[in-house]
Structures are given as C-alpha cells and as structure tokens.
Design a protein around this motif. Structure first.
Motif: not given
Ligand code: FE2
Ligand code: FE2
Length: 359
Positions: A111, A113, A118, A253
């Motif tokens: 996961r 990022w 992003d 996030l």
C-alpha cells in the motif's frame, strides 16, 4: 602492486585455486535441513513475507536472537567462526516482537503511495484567508510531529538482532511512511498560496519524551499506541478538517499508514506484557507522563484554534468547530483506552488527563 595484506593474499589464493579448477563446493551441502523448500504466493498479492515464513523452519523465530549476533540470515548455516558484530544487542524477542508484524510489513509494501502523484494537487482551490491559515497551521504542526515516528524506530532498529528481521523490515517501512507524511503536510502548506506558520514548544517537549524513552517497548507504547493512536483518530475524522479533495485524500492515505503503526504497537505491547507481566507498572508510569504531554501538545492555543476554525468552516463558526473538537477528543480517549485493553492494560481509572474537553 604494493605489498598486500594477509586477507587480500588469502582472497587471491582462493581466486587462483578456483581458476585452476580446484573446487571446494562444501557450501552446497552446508544447510541440509534448510534445503528443498518451495514457497509459493497464497494470493494475488504475490510472494509475501508471510508466505516464506510458512516453509520449512524459516518461520521459526527464536526467543533469543542467535548467539552469533551477526547479520547471518535466520535459517542459514552459521559457521562456528562467524564473527559477532557486537552491536545487535536487542536480542530478546519479547522486547520487539508482535504476532502481526510480518503481515503488517506485507501490507505496508502493498500500500505504498506517492505524495507527488497520488494526491490530486490540481483540485486545490483558493480559500478564505482564515481557512487557509488554519490549514497551514495544522500542516505546520503535523510536519513538526510526523517524523518523530521515523526517528524513534531508527534509534532502535540498528540494534535489533537479525533473527527478528520482520520487525526491522516493518520499522523500515514505518520510517518511509513517516517521511511521506512529513513531506505531504509540508507540500500542502506550500501549495495553495499560504506557507508554514508557527512551530510549537509543547510539541517539542512531548516528542522529547518519545526520543528519550529508556527502551524500545516504552518508546513504542508512548509513540505507537498513545501518540499515533491520537493521530489515527484525527486522520480517521479528517473529513472534518478538509477544505478540498486534496486534504481528504491526504488524511485518508495517512490514516491507512497510521493504522498499521498503531496495530504493531498494540500487538507488541500485548506480546511484551504476556511475557513480562511484572513490568506493567513501568508502562503505566510512562503512559501517565505521555498522556500529559500528548494533552498539552494537542491543546495549545495555536492547535485548537486552527483545528476549530477548520472544523467549524471559518472563524465566525468557531463555536461549532469546538463542539466537533470535543466530540473528536472523546473518541480519541475511548479508542486509546480500547487499544490499551487489547494490549492487556487497563488505564480507565488511572488516566492522567480528562476524558472530555471542558465546554
Ligand atoms: Fe505518520
Ligand atoms: Fe505513524
């Protein structure tokens, strides 16, 4: 060529012998009990750390890190004359381990990022001055505190015995997560016509407690459960403080990353207390000091004013914002106490700070 050292001479002799066809090949049969394994991916995530821990004896983690104190990979053949490096002295599994640590590392890798790619930076829009300033103050606070959660693991990681490589890998992933958090909040402050505002004395004092913790477990309880737990609840309610899709995405996030860090800390404390119930009072003592520091850090004038302006939707609605802040604080306390309970420690009657903010 100048005269070579005995070590270089020996290496040259090795090269000469191999080039003359005089082979040793004993390494081929050096680890018979570790030979013949075939790890396979369980699912579409690919070949994970958890998958390679299910083959042979490679997933067996010793209670004490290998006596050799070297960088030898766990499960390899360790020659008797392999030198110990002397620095891997955190070698008691209970002081670093968590049963979910391999799983959390696999998840961290899957996961990752990018704060550059992003986040929909093009969706930032001009904001009224009070809201942009409040957002920039919140980002200044967060940029200030985020990387303590990189520095603290870095302080201990290099001493952890290599037999607990899952912990080292997870902490390495956390260090990079925190680097990303620091940069994303800095970027947000600089990306919409504002800039960084005021740093905080209380933050520095709170963070000092974490960086000066006397051992890893105490530092982890303070940081992973208390500090990051409060931040996790804040990010989970990030919508409350968001002005545009940019902040919503940032909080979402970062929240995923923080959930892993908090999950590691909770399970580590549980593992530690199961092995060392006699050390519960040490954890209570540090949490008491940590609760006071976290409370002070979160309730500075700069922090509460900025957060309440964002939560209310402007300085004229700050009362509404404070109401939401009170709700959030209650949630932070409830979730903190719940996580501690999961770790096997009850602080409901020992909490050093109020359970609710004054009205
Ligand atoms: Fe973070
Ligand atoms: Fe974190």
């Amino acid at each position: 060529m100048a005269r070579v050292s005995p070590g270089v001479e020996e290496a040259l002799e090795n090269v000469n012998e191999v080039s003359r066809g005089k082979l040793d090949l004993s390494w081929m049969n050096s680890n018979p009990s570790g030979w013949g394994v075939k790890a396979t991916p369980r699912d579409e995530r690919g070949l994970c750390l958890e998958d390679i821990n299910r083959v042979g004896r490679y997933g067996e983690v010793p209670e004490r890190g290998g006596k050799h104190g070297s960088m030898a990979p766990r499960g390899s053949n360790v020659p008797d004359d392999l030198p110990a490096l002397g620095c891997y002295d955190i070698d008691d599994k209970s002081t670093v381990w968590a049963e979910n640590v391999a799983h959390l590392y696999d998840e961290a890798v899957a996961r990752q990022w990018s704060s550059a790619r992003d986040i929909p930076w093009d969706q930032l829009t001009p904001q009224p001055e009070d809201l942009e300033k409040a957002m920039c103050q919140v980002c200044t606070n967060l940029a200030e505190i985020e990387f303590i959660a990189g520095d603290m693991p870095a302080k201990w990681m290099w001493r952890i015995n290599h037999d607990f490589h899952e912990v080292k890998l997870f902490l390495a992933s956390q260090i990079f997560d925190e680097a990303r958090h620091m940069e994303v909040f800095r970027k947000r402050a600089l990306a919409n016509g504002g800039g960084l505002l005021r740093s905080s004395k209380s933050s520095e004092e709170g963070l000092r407690l974490i960086i000066e913790a006397p051992n890893f477990t105490v530092g982890s309880a303070l940081m992973h459960i208390l500090g990051e737990g409060f931040v996790l609840t804040l990010f989970r309610n990030g919508e409350m403080f968001s002005l545009t899709p940019v902040e919503k995405k940032i909080f979402r996030l970062c929240m995923q990353d923080e959930a892993r860090h908090v999950a590691y800390g909770t399970m580590h404390l549980k593992y530690f207390l199961e092995k060392h119930p006699e050390r519960e009072s040490e954890i209570h003592d540090i949490l008491q000091r940590g609760e006071e520091a976290t409370f002070n850090l979160n309730q500075t004038r700069d922090t509460i004013e900025a957060r309440a302006i964002l939560a209310g939707g402007g300085i004229e609605h700050i009362d509404e914002g404070f109401k939401k802040m009170r709700f959030l604080f209650k949630k932070q306390i409830t979730e903190y106490l719940h996580r501690l309970k999961m770790a096997g420690i009850d602080r409901a009657d020992r909490l050093a700070i109020p359970t609710e903010l004054p009205t």
